[in-house]
Design an enzyme around this catalytic site. Structure first.
Site, PDB file in Angstrom:
ATOM      1  N   SER A 129       0.835  -1.198   0.000  1.00  0.00           N
ATOM      2  CA  SER A 129       0.000   0.000   0.000  1.00  0.00           C
ATOM      3  C   SER A 129       0.870   1.249   0.000  1.00  0.00           C
ATOM      4  O   SER A 129       2.094   1.167   0.064  1.00  0.00           O
ATOM      5  CB  SER A 129      -0.914   0.014   1.221  1.00  0.00           C
ATOM      6  OG  SER A 129      -0.145   0.228   2.390  1.00  0.00           O
ATOM      7  N   LYS A 130       0.232   2.393  -0.064  1.00  0.00           N
ATOM      8  CA  LYS A 130       0.968   3.652  -0.204  1.00  0.00           C
ATOM      9  C   LYS A 130       1.988   3.875   0.903  1.00  0.00           C
ATOM     10  O   LYS A 130       3.028   4.465   0.681  1.00  0.00           O
ATOM     11  CB  LYS A 130      -0.020   4.825  -0.237  1.00  0.00           C
ATOM     12  CG  LYS A 130      -0.767   4.922  -1.551  1.00  0.00           C
ATOM     13  CD  LYS A 130      -1.423   6.279  -1.697  1.00  0.00           C
ATOM     14  CE  LYS A 130      -2.295   6.335  -2.936  1.00  0.00           C
ATOM     15  NZ  LYS A 130      -3.530   5.530  -2.751  1.00  0.00           N
ATOM     16  N   ARG A 131       1.685   3.388   2.107  1.00  0.00           N
ATOM     17  CA  ARG A 131       2.622   3.642   3.195  1.00  0.00           C
ATOM     18  C   ARG A 131       3.936   2.903   2.986  1.00  0.00           C
ATOM     19  O   ARG A 131       4.915   3.146   3.691  1.00  0.00           O
ATOM     20  CB  ARG A 131       1.993   3.283   4.542  1.00  0.00           C
ATOM     21  CG  ARG A 131       1.912   1.814   4.818  1.00  0.00           C
ATOM     22  CD  ARG A 131       1.097   1.508   6.077  1.00  0.00           C
ATOM     23  NE  ARG A 131       0.712   0.110   6.090  1.00  0.00           N
ATOM     24  CZ  ARG A 131       1.506  -0.856   6.518  1.00  0.00           C
ATOM     25  NH1 ARG A 131       2.719  -0.577   6.935  1.00  0.00           N
ATOM     26  NH2 ARG A 131       1.094  -2.109   6.496  1.00  0.00           N
ATOM     27  N   GLY A 178       5.584   3.228   0.338  1.00  0.00           N
ATOM     28  CA  GLY A 178       6.312   3.971  -0.674  1.00  0.00           C
ATOM     29  C   GLY A 178       5.707   3.767  -2.044  1.00  0.00           C
ATOM     30  O   GLY A 178       4.494   3.611  -2.159  1.00  0.00           O
TER      31      GLY A 178
END
Length: 428
Positions: free
Chosen positions: A203-205, A207
């Site tokens: 996921s976005k967290r 990177g």
RNA sequence: GGCCCUAUCGUCUAACGGUUAGGACAUCAGCUUCUCAAGCUGGUAAUCCGGGUUCGAUUCCCGGUGGGGUCACCA
């Protein structure tokens, strides 16, 4: 009449950017299909008008195009409502579906165990009773995901449904719907998911997850394709670096892994470096030039010929193009384009500079190659002590503690500039 | 939690009952060397656990555990 043509589809919903998981799914569909003259369809699943966005659709299209995964045909579910309406009405008329009190259209679930074969995992049995009379459409012209998928797969004569294994849970619903409308069942292949290094869903967290992030960072599409292919698949031999053509001929669905794979940046970087090394120098120079900062371009001696000569040494330690920008910001590249500033202390000694300059000045401009420079100076350097000779020479040319060797740097700078910098160092 | 999928070095993986369990990335050491990088050579490192089946299990079966997925009028 050939009836054995393979038809596959990649069916993303434009509710987010194309991410690495989706790209890998698209890639496997593409490799499997194009490896055997099949038809590869892109189907934009935008039945959810609220969440679907044009910019996401564009990112999916451009992402696939960047990777070179061009579909043979492209469809948009939002443009196919007439077809869905027809099917919904038919199912209502046949009493396979009904209008519920809350206004939506539900499927009459036969409540039985659905059995299907996954090409990778074998037989899978799931009891559909838990699903209840699930909703298949908001009304007679707004189908929901499962219905639209089944109708389209049938209409488009999809032979193989190759998707992420999060699709397994939907398969019983889709099979029930196929049976209700008399559609044939495609072959199912559920791919293992791609996980982040902490083994959780990417996921976005974590990177960069969107494929455009990798494009922006300066990864080559060929490297990305190669890397993604190796996530869950491996050729029968030991090859790791494969071109698109090699992937196409080597790819086999039966060599696809069942367990999830962790996305490994280090390997991606290494692979990208392999492709970067193979890149033609002139095109490489263009790519590098695009990533240079304006500050570097503005340096006094900036010129593309010199940049072109520097390409091999730059590529040597380049994993991704964006590193060029980092080097520019650190000033690491400045010495290629302007006389370096440095302290006398860094030079250590100036004793041999005059001799070096004298020997090099004997070389004509066109003879000023790294090999010639090296052979001109090597014996002298060996006699006088290489560290004593070469370190000051390198510092005089680069002003840095770390750099490519002085012969190469001198060749990149050219005869005149090299002699000037050597002369300047002697005045310190 | 129910259901489903899954399990070989830190990571990606090879081995379709018999191998000193192989390769790659990363890592470590050495070589090379004026520095850095690259390159070359070598090393460390894995079959999740417990039962079966078998002369023999990484491989087949069962259970456990771990991980993942899925349980919407999202896709």
């Amino acid at each position: 009449m050939k009836n054995n043509v393979v038809i596959t589809r990649f069916a993303p919903s434009p509710t987010g950017w194309l991410h690495v998981g989706g790209a890998r799914t698209a890639l496997f569909n593409y490799l499997f299909t194009r490896g055997q003259q099949g038809k590869f369809i892109l189907r934009i699943e935008d039945t959810d008008r609220e969440r679907s966005k044009k910019e996401y659709e564009e990112s999916i299209l451009s992402g696939l195009s960047w990777l070179g995964l061009e579909p043979d045909e492209t469809y948009r579910q939002s443009e196919r409502t007439a077809i869905y309406t027809e099917y919904i009405k038919k199912m209502l008329a046949a009493d396979r579906a009904y209008q519920a009190e809350d206004g939506v259209i539900r499927f009459r679930n036969p409540n039985r165990v659905v059995n299907f074969v996954d090409q990778l995992r074998g037989e899978i049995n799931i009891d559909s009773t838990d699903l209840g009379d699930f909703v298949i459409a908001r009304n007679d012209h707004e189908p929901l995901y499962n219905l639209a998928v089944v109708i389209d797969d049938h209409e488009m004569k999809i032979t193989h449904v190759i998707r992420g294994d999060d699709g397994i849970a939907n398969t019983p619903r889709q099979i029930l719907l196929q049976e209700a409308m008399g559609a044939s069942r495609p072959i199912y292949v559920h791919l293992p998911l791609i996980l982040a290094p902490d083994r959780t869903k990417l996921s976005k967290r974590h990177g960069a997850v969107a494929i455009t992030d990798y494009e922006r960072e300066g990864y080559l599409p060929a490297a990305m394709i190669n890397f993604l292919a190796l996530l869950g698949w491996h050729p029968a031999d030991d090859r790791e670096v494969l071109t698109r053509e090699e992937l196409l001929t080597a790819f086999r669905l039966d060599r696809v892994q069942k367990g999830a794979a962790v996305f490994d940046r280090d390997k991606l970087n290494w692979l990208n470096h392999q492709f970067l090394k193979k890149y033609p120098a002139i095109e490489m120079a263009e790519l590098i030039e695009k990533h240079l900062t304006d500050e570097v371009r503005a340096l006094s001696q900036y010129n593309t010929a010199r940049l072109l000569r520097a390409v091999p040494t730059l590529v040597e330690r380049l994993n991704k193009l964006s590193e060029i920008t980092t080097w520019c910001q650190n000033g690491e590249l400045n010495f290629y384009f302007t006389s370096p500033q440095y302290a006398l202390k860094l030079l250590r000694n100036t004793a041999h500079l005059a001799t070096i300059a004298k020997m090099l000045s004997a070389l004509a401009g066109e003879q000023f190659t790294a090999d010639n420079i090296k052979s001109t100076l090597w014996d002298y350097a060996t006699q006088a002590g290489r560290a004593e000779v070469l370190w000051p020479m390198r510092v005089a040319l680069t002003g840095r503690e770390k750099s490519p060797d002085p012969f190469i740097v001198a060749a990149i700078l050219g005869r005149e500039e090299t002699l000037q910098r050597l002369a300047y160092a002697q005045t310190l």
